[in-house]
Design a protein around this motif. Sequence first.
Motif, PDB file in Angstrom:
ATOM      1  N   PHE A  75     110.294  86.722 -15.999  1.00 34.69           N
ATOM      2  CA  PHE A  75     109.305  87.787 -16.159  1.00 34.69           C
ATOM      3  C   PHE A  75     108.573  87.688 -17.496  1.00 34.69           C
ATOM      4  N   LYS A  76     109.318  87.259 -18.545  1.00 35.50           N
ATOM      5  CA  LYS A  76     108.706  87.258 -19.874  1.00 35.50           C
ATOM      6  C   LYS A  76     108.183  85.888 -20.280  1.00 35.50           C
ATOM      7  N   MET A  77     108.293  84.916 -19.380  1.00 29.52           N
ATOM      8  CA  MET A  77     107.907  83.557 -19.759  1.00 29.52           C
ATOM      9  C   MET A  77     106.414  83.426 -20.021  1.00 29.52           C
ATOM     10  N   VAL A  78     105.632  84.142 -19.214  1.00 28.29           N
ATOM     11  CA  VAL A  78     104.182  84.059 -19.410  1.00 28.29           C
ATOM     12  C   VAL A  78     103.748  85.390 -20.006  1.00 28.29           C
ATOM     13  N   GLU A  79     103.097  85.299 -21.167  1.00 28.06           N
ATOM     14  CA  GLU A  79     102.919  86.480 -21.992  1.00 28.06           C
ATOM     15  C   GLU A  79     102.274  87.664 -21.276  1.00 28.06           C
ATOM     16  N   ASP A  80     101.201  87.401 -20.494  1.00 23.91           N
ATOM     17  CA  ASP A  80     100.436  88.531 -19.961  1.00 23.91           C
ATOM     18  C   ASP A  80     100.912  89.034 -18.601  1.00 23.91           C
ATOM     19  N   ILE A  81     101.882  88.364 -18.001  1.00 27.70           N
ATOM     20  CA  ILE A  81     102.322  88.806 -16.669  1.00 27.70           C
ATOM     21  C   ILE A  81     102.965  90.201 -16.688  1.00 27.70           C
ATOM     22  N   PRO A  82     103.822  90.509 -17.666  1.00 26.77           N
ATOM     23  CA  PRO A  82     104.393  91.873 -17.657  1.00 26.77           C
ATOM     24  C   PRO A  82     103.315  92.957 -17.678  1.00 26.77           C
ATOM     25  N   GLU A  83     102.286  92.771 -18.491  1.00 23.53           N
ATOM     26  CA  GLU A  83     101.243  93.803 -18.544  1.00 23.53           C
ATOM     27  C   GLU A  83     100.486  93.884 -17.214  1.00 23.53           C
ATOM     28  N   MET A  84     100.210  92.707 -16.650  1.00 24.47           N
ATOM     29  CA  MET A  84      99.554  92.703 -15.328  1.00 24.47           C
ATOM     30  C   MET A  84     100.369  93.491 -14.309  1.00 24.47           C
ATOM     31  N   ALA A  85     101.680  93.207 -14.305  1.00 28.07           N
ATOM     32  CA  ALA A  85     102.558  93.875 -13.332  1.00 28.07           C
ATOM     33  C   ALA A  85     102.544  95.374 -13.559  1.00 28.07           C
ATOM     34  N   GLU A  86     102.568  95.742 -14.830  1.00 29.21           N
ATOM     35  CA  GLU A  86     102.621  97.165 -15.152  1.00 29.21           C
ATOM     36  C   GLU A  86     101.330  97.866 -14.710  1.00 29.21           C
ATOM     37  N   ILE A  87     100.187  97.263 -15.063  1.00 30.08           N
ATOM     38  CA  ILE A  87      98.914  97.919 -14.715  1.00 30.08           C
ATOM     39  C   ILE A  87      98.732  97.968 -13.193  1.00 30.08           C
ATOM     40  N   ALA A  88      99.023  96.849 -12.529  1.00 27.28           N
ATOM     41  CA  ALA A  88      98.815  96.815 -11.075  1.00 27.28           C
ATOM     42  C   ALA A  88      99.686  97.871 -10.383  1.00 27.28           C
ATOM     43  N   THR A  89     100.929  98.000 -10.813  1.00 29.92           N
ATOM     44  CA  THR A  89     101.821  98.999 -10.203  1.00 29.92           C
ATOM     45  C   THR A  89     101.279 100.403 -10.424  1.00 29.92           C
ATOM     46  N   LYS A  90     100.848 100.660 -11.653  1.00 32.42           N
ATOM     47  CA  LYS A  90     100.324 101.994 -11.970  1.00 32.42           C
ATOM     48  C   LYS A  90      99.034 102.253 -11.183  1.00 32.42           C
ATOM     49  N   MET A  91      98.223 101.205 -11.011  1.00 30.56           N
ATOM     50  CA  MET A  91      96.989 101.388 -10.231  1.00 30.56           C
ATOM     51  C   MET A  91      97.306 101.815  -8.800  1.00 30.56           C
ATOM     52  N   VAL A  92      98.289 101.145  -8.208  1.00 36.38           N
ATOM     53  CA  VAL A  92      98.642 101.485  -6.823  1.00 36.38           C
ATOM     54  C   VAL A  92      99.160 102.921  -6.764  1.00 36.38           C
ATOM     55  N   ARG A  93     100.046 103.256  -7.706  1.00 36.31           N
ATOM     56  CA  ARG A  93     100.620 104.599  -7.698  1.00 36.31           C
ATOM     57  C   ARG A  93      99.516 105.660  -7.830  1.00 36.31           C
ATOM     58  N   ASP A  94      98.599 105.423  -8.769  1.00 33.27           N
ATOM     59  CA  ASP A  94      97.536 106.412  -8.999  1.00 33.27           C
ATOM     60  C   ASP A  94      96.499 106.413  -7.867  1.00 33.27           C
ATOM     61  N   ALA A  95      96.236 105.235  -7.286  1.00 33.31           N
ATOM     62  CA  ALA A  95      95.304 105.187  -6.153  1.00 33.31           C
ATOM     63  C   ALA A  95      95.861 106.045  -5.021  1.00 33.31           C
ATOM     64  N   ILE A  96      97.154 105.899  -4.782  1.00 33.31           N
ATOM     65  CA  ILE A  96      97.781 106.682  -3.714  1.00 33.31           C
ATOM     66  C   ILE A  96      97.771 108.170  -4.062  1.00 33.31           C
ATOM     67  N   GLN A  97      97.985 108.453  -5.334  1.00 34.19           N
ATOM     68  CA  GLN A  97      97.923 109.865  -5.723  1.00 34.19           C
ATOM     69  C   GLN A  97      96.500 110.425  -5.516  1.00 34.19           C
ATOM     70  N   SER A  98      95.506 109.630  -5.896  1.00 29.66           N
ATOM     71  CA  SER A  98      94.124 110.110  -5.720  1.00 29.66           C
ATOM     72  C   SER A  98      93.847 110.357  -4.245  1.00 29.66           C
ATOM     73  N   PHE A  99      94.381 109.474  -3.396  1.00 30.77           N
ATOM     74  CA  PHE A  99      94.203 109.639  -1.959  1.00 30.77           C
ATOM     75  C   PHE A  99      94.905 110.906  -1.461  1.00 30.77           C
ATOM     76  N   ASN A 100      96.140 111.086  -1.886  1.00 31.40           N
ATOM     77  CA  ASN A 100      96.880 112.265  -1.413  1.00 31.40           C
ATOM     78  C   ASN A 100      96.301 113.575  -1.920  1.00 31.40           C
ATOM     79  N   ASP A 101      95.752 113.553  -3.139  1.00 30.41           N
ATOM     80  CA  ASP A 101      95.189 114.792  -3.713  1.00 30.41           C
ATOM     81  C   ASP A 101      93.692 114.924  -3.477  1.00 30.41           C
TER      82      ASP A 101
END
Lengths: 251, 219
Positions: free
Chosen positions: B114-140
Amino acid sequence: MENKIVAKNLNLWYGEKQALKNIDLDIKEKSITAFIGPSGCGKSTFLKTLNRMNDYVDNIRIEGDVILDGENIYADGVDTTILRKKVGMVFQQPNPFPMTIYDNVAYGPRIHGIKDRKTLDKIVEESLKDAALYDEVKDRLHTNALGLSGGQQQRLCIARCLAVEPEVILLDEPTSALDPISTLKIEELLMELKAKYTIAIVTHNMQQASRIADYTAFFLIGEMIEYGKTDDLFSRPQDERTENYITGRFG
Amino acid sequence: MLRSSFLNDLNQLKVDLNKMCYLVIKQLENGIDAFKNDDKELAKTVILKDKEVNDMERKIEAACLNLILRQQPIARDLRDISTALKIVTDLERIGDQIADICETIIRLNAKHAFKMVEDIPEMAEIATKMVRDAIQSFNDNDIILAKEVKLRDDRVDELFNNVKLELVEITKNAPDQIDACIEFTIIAKYLERIGDHAVNICEWTEFQETGEMDHTRLI
Ligand SMILES: Nc1ncnc2c1ncn2[C@@H]1O[C@H](COP(=O)(O)OP(=O)(O)OP(=O)(O)O)[C@@H](O)[C@H]1O
Ligand SMILES: [Mg+2]
């Protein structure tokens, strides 16, 4: 698109009961305008004000104007026979006269003084063709119209209406007594006719309104709640009452 | 209230869609955790559970088509049903991509990947949060949140480019790492696609509210 008919601040009472309240509505030329709304909301009443079919109802009182081609049809001295030649009407129940198919269609032109056989033949043929009925009846023009099917009778009534060369055609639930095929035939016909005529139709069938009407007006207890392009009204109605009605959440 | 059976069906559709949303979020979180913690067991669970996501997509699609066929929905009902029909596709794709990431992790078989490539953790974090918030925007029905989530996609794209550059550098200096680098490129691509699907969900949320998408009238 030009306005063919403009209703201005139209109010109508049957005795004490007000059936139309401050209706303002433009009907665009050479287009189809649908009136929808629950039973008793005043659609038929409004339609009938457009060619003064209400005139002979007892205790009726009408205020406001209906302007046809710039002229108020409720002005003094308007000849209602000429008005109704210009603004024809087709009713919910097909109502052919108990006479031959030919005589049904020739009836109006004869009343308006056309006697020449050849001219009448031509009018009858063309009206029946315009009403998409000619092929089905050309071999039995001189048989009784009551022998036609319901869908054919309704198209005959449309032909009868076309025979006097109207400019506006008013239809009050013209397909509610018809099967799906006859209904589609009439819808197709109206879509063709709108190239030449201005059409206003009352319907309880939402799909019918969305299939054929360019504009739709929603009535509720004597008021016109919302009026606009059909696509807008059925996809994004502005008034919650319209939304509730068209999606069937009424009451 | 008329049409109560229609409203029941529409309600059931919303309940199922909601379940699917949370199932996909859970899959995504578990997949990223598996990646973070080198947890192959968890990765396998995510892969197995992807079938459930696919089944839900089919079930919801069938329910939508059935409602369209039988009820000829219009106005808000039509927008709700067509939105559901579109969003399940994005949810299902997100599910596929996280399952694919899990397969890659198992193949990769590396400690601390996970930490071998510097920017992958941030990508994973943002993408996950985007999905969570997209779904929240849809539900609300929250268009403002939907619009905001869409903007975050630029950062994901930028990180994806960084990751590619980093990986090129690594392969230059350590040619024996080339297989791993290819796997990392694939993972980064999946994460970037997950961000895109979150954007789609936001767009359908806007459509559901307005009938428009990106200022273009759809219905
Ligand atoms: N001749 C009449 N005398 C008294 N009241 C009338 C008359 N015609 C209609 N009404 C009343 O006026 C109101 C509007 O009637 P109208 O026939 O215009 O409704 P509608 O919208 O066409 O309904 P439907 O969809 O059932 O045909 C109703 O309350 C009706 O009872
Ligand atoms: Mg009526």
